[in-house]
Motif scaffolding. Sequence first.
Motif, short mmCIF file in Angstrom:
data_model
loop_
_atom_site.label_atom_id
_atom_site.label_comp_id
_atom_site.label_asym_id
_atom_site.label_seq_id
_atom_site.Cartn_x
_atom_site.Cartn_y
_atom_site.Cartn_z
N THR A 1 -34.51 13.33 90.97
CA THR A 1 -33.24 13.99 91.30
C THR A 1 -32.66 14.72 90.09
O THR A 1 -31.64 15.39 90.22
CB THR A 1 -32.21 12.96 91.81
N GLY A 2 -33.30 14.55 88.92
CA GLY A 2 -32.85 15.27 87.73
C GLY A 2 -32.00 14.45 86.78
O GLY A 2 -31.28 15.01 85.95
N LYS A 3 -32.09 13.13 86.86
CA LYS A 3 -31.28 12.28 85.98
C LYS A 3 -31.57 12.55 84.51
O LYS A 3 -30.66 12.65 83.69
CB LYS A 3 -31.52 10.80 86.32
N SER A 4 -32.86 12.62 84.18
CA SER A 4 -33.21 12.81 82.77
C SER A 4 -32.74 14.16 82.24
O SER A 4 -32.34 14.27 81.07
CB SER A 4 -34.73 12.67 82.58
N SER A 5 -32.78 15.17 83.07
CA SER A 5 -32.29 16.48 82.64
C SER A 5 -30.79 16.44 82.37
O SER A 5 -30.29 17.04 81.41
CB SER A 5 -32.60 17.54 83.69
N ILE A 6 -30.07 15.72 83.22
CA ILE A 6 -28.62 15.57 83.01
C ILE A 6 -28.36 14.78 81.74
O ILE A 6 -27.49 15.12 80.93
CB ILE A 6 -27.98 14.89 84.24
N MET B 1 -16.31 1.35 73.37
CA MET B 1 -16.82 2.70 73.71
C MET B 1 -17.19 2.74 75.19
O MET B 1 -17.81 1.84 75.72
CB MET B 1 -18.05 3.03 72.85
N LYS B 2 -16.76 3.83 75.84
CA LYS B 2 -17.07 3.99 77.26
C LYS B 2 -18.58 4.19 77.45
O LYS B 2 -19.23 4.87 76.68
CB LYS B 2 -16.31 5.18 77.83
N THR B 3 -19.12 3.55 78.49
CA THR B 3 -20.55 3.67 78.81
C THR B 3 -20.71 4.31 80.18
O THR B 3 -20.06 3.91 81.15
CB THR B 3 -21.24 2.30 78.80
N VAL B 4 -21.57 5.30 80.23
CA VAL B 4 -21.86 6.04 81.47
C VAL B 4 -23.34 5.86 81.78
O VAL B 4 -24.18 6.02 80.89
CB VAL B 4 -21.54 7.54 81.30
N CYS B 5 -23.68 5.50 83.01
CA CYS B 5 -25.10 5.40 83.34
C CYS B 5 -25.42 6.30 84.53
O CYS B 5 -24.57 6.59 85.37
CB CYS B 5 -25.51 3.96 83.63
N LEU B 6 -26.67 6.75 84.54
CA LEU B 6 -27.16 7.61 85.62
C LEU B 6 -28.10 6.80 86.50
O LEU B 6 -29.04 6.17 86.00
CB LEU B 6 -27.92 8.80 85.04
N VAL B 7 -27.85 6.81 87.80
CA VAL B 7 -28.72 6.13 88.75
C VAL B 7 -29.04 7.08 89.89
O VAL B 7 -28.31 8.06 90.14
CB VAL B 7 -28.11 4.83 89.30
N GLY B 8 -30.11 6.78 90.59
CA GLY B 8 -30.49 7.61 91.74
C GLY B 8 -31.98 7.53 91.99
O GLY B 8 -32.72 6.86 91.26
N ARG B 9 -32.41 8.19 93.04
CA ARG B 9 -33.83 8.22 93.38
C ARG B 9 -34.64 8.96 92.32
O ARG B 9 -34.08 9.71 91.52
CB ARG B 9 -34.02 8.92 94.73
N PRO B 10 -35.96 8.79 92.33
CA PRO B 10 -36.80 9.57 91.41
C PRO B 10 -36.68 11.06 91.70
O PRO B 10 -36.42 11.48 92.83
CB PRO B 10 -38.23 9.07 91.71
N ILE C 1 -19.18 8.69 90.32
CA ILE C 1 -19.14 10.15 90.50
C ILE C 1 -20.47 10.57 91.08
O ILE C 1 -21.53 10.26 90.52
CB ILE C 1 -18.89 10.88 89.17
N VAL C 2 -20.44 11.24 92.22
CA VAL C 2 -21.66 11.75 92.83
C VAL C 2 -21.97 13.12 92.25
O VAL C 2 -21.15 14.04 92.34
CB VAL C 2 -21.54 11.82 94.37
N LEU C 3 -23.13 13.26 91.63
CA LEU C 3 -23.57 14.55 91.09
C LEU C 3 -24.63 15.12 92.02
O LEU C 3 -25.72 14.56 92.15
CB LEU C 3 -24.14 14.38 89.68
N VAL C 4 -24.30 16.20 92.67
CA VAL C 4 -25.23 16.87 93.58
C VAL C 4 -25.99 17.91 92.76
O VAL C 4 -25.48 19.00 92.50
CB VAL C 4 -24.50 17.50 94.78
N ASN C 5 -27.17 17.55 92.34
CA ASN C 5 -27.93 18.35 91.40
C ASN C 5 -28.81 19.39 92.11
O ASN C 5 -29.02 19.33 93.32
CB ASN C 5 -28.80 17.43 90.54
N LYS C 6 -29.30 20.32 91.33
CA LYS C 6 -30.24 21.37 91.76
C LYS C 6 -29.58 22.43 92.64
O LYS C 6 -30.25 23.10 93.43
CB LYS C 6 -31.46 20.76 92.47
N LEU C 7 -28.25 22.55 92.51
CA LEU C 7 -27.55 23.66 93.17
C LEU C 7 -27.38 24.75 92.10
O LEU C 7 -26.38 24.81 91.38
CB LEU C 7 -26.19 23.19 93.72
N ASP D 1 -29.84 6.43 80.71
CA ASP D 1 -30.67 6.99 81.78
C ASP D 1 -31.57 5.87 82.30
O ASP D 1 -32.15 5.12 81.51
CB ASP D 1 -31.52 8.14 81.25
N THR D 2 -31.69 5.74 83.61
CA THR D 2 -32.49 4.67 84.20
C THR D 2 -33.65 5.25 84.98
O THR D 2 -33.66 6.43 85.35
CB THR D 2 -31.65 3.80 85.15
N GLY D 3 -34.62 4.41 85.26
CA GLY D 3 -35.75 4.83 86.08
C GLY D 3 -35.31 5.10 87.51
O GLY D 3 -34.29 4.61 87.97
#
Length: 435
Positions: free
Chosen positions: A12-17, A1-10, A113-119, A55-57
């Motif tokens: 930025t909306g990772k948990s919402s995504i 099964m494919k695994t996708v993880c979200l990383v980034g600064r605090p 994949i870069v997700l530019v959030n909050k647009l 989802d990561t911290g």
Amino acid sequence: MKTVCLVGRPNTGKSSIFNTLTHETNAITLDEPGITRDRIYGYAKYKDKTFKVIDTGGLEFGRGDFREDILAQATFAIDEADIVLFVVDGRTELNQSDYMVRDILRKSNKKVIVLVNKLDTKDKDDLALGFYELGFPIVIPISAAHKRGFDKLIKILIEDLPNDEDLPDRNIVNFAIIGRPNVGKSSLVNSILNKDRAIVSNIAGTTRDATDTPFKYNGEEYLMVDTAGIRKSGKIYETIERYSLLRTLKAIEKCDVCVLVIDASIGLVEEDKHILGMAIKAGKAIVIAVNKWDLVENKEEKRKYYEQLFHFDMPFASYAKVVYISALTHKKVPDLMPLIKEAYLNHKKEVDEMELNNAINDAYNLRLPPSYKGKRLKIYKVRENSIEPPTFNFYVNDKGLVHFSYQRYLENKIRETFDFTGTPIGITFKNRDED
């Protein structure tokens, strides 16, 4: 099964995504010892295609005591993933932490994949163009709050995925060898496989990662995971040690059966019980292997000593079978595999509902629960709610009347009737009018 993880600064909306991607499933929050920030696991399903999401911290670099912890967690999450979603805040400029995350991702050679959030509106999508500066070819403007941009993201995530009904139905016994460093886990792996696959050393911590090995035993398929030894959290100083701990915890999470290896020449120590507790908390089937039995004198006397020790020091795992082995001489190692298979089958066991209710009715009539203020517990119905591990719902008149000793009595009756050797079972009491 494919695994996708979200990383980034605090922030930025990772948990919402994450919540948007996994809206059709229930996420599990893992509060694991030795991890500074919780990771959340879930599954996303779109058009009969399923993938795993982590989802990561928030990753923030700079001065502070947690820099090594953050690097370890980032390395772990990225290593797990097939695709990394690098989440940035489209309303702010890139900063040093963004660039440091970028550098880690470049070295990983994973698809990013870069997700530019909050647009939040389409007229702001041009702001995403500046984030091509990070050097990744796929940049998607999104808004987690307004569910914008997810159609394009999901199309990329599910491409090349097989439909769920096309996934192979493989009944593989997946078990993990766990324990403290230098108890002989790698030697046991070699003994089971009858070849020198793992690096064996008397230096604690030789195995730095979890290594999967598929093999066949008596014509059946198994997947064995050799893990790095787990140390107490306070003793983990190096980033690589923390990474090894995370990998071991992951091995526990994904396996069916945990084989806890104990050093017979040292005996049962607190770390052994701590590691066992993690496996039980994760709901895994358990087999205990007391290794280095070739070094023990007066074996029969020592066996009785261990039986008493397990009875008094680990009553919470009384259902686990114990085998006394020597990985070095292969003595009794063949006895281990049937115990693993037994624990695996019991971990997935489904019982007949009528037989279950008859057994509980007999147990209830044989020993009535104590009354409290003129009221007595009544059991109307019992149903097996799930497996892996097996869990049971008891529908009663008042769940507040359940005493822990009576719950233990009912659990023992279930075990006596249906044989759940090797696996924990769960019991939940619900009032009759509860769903």
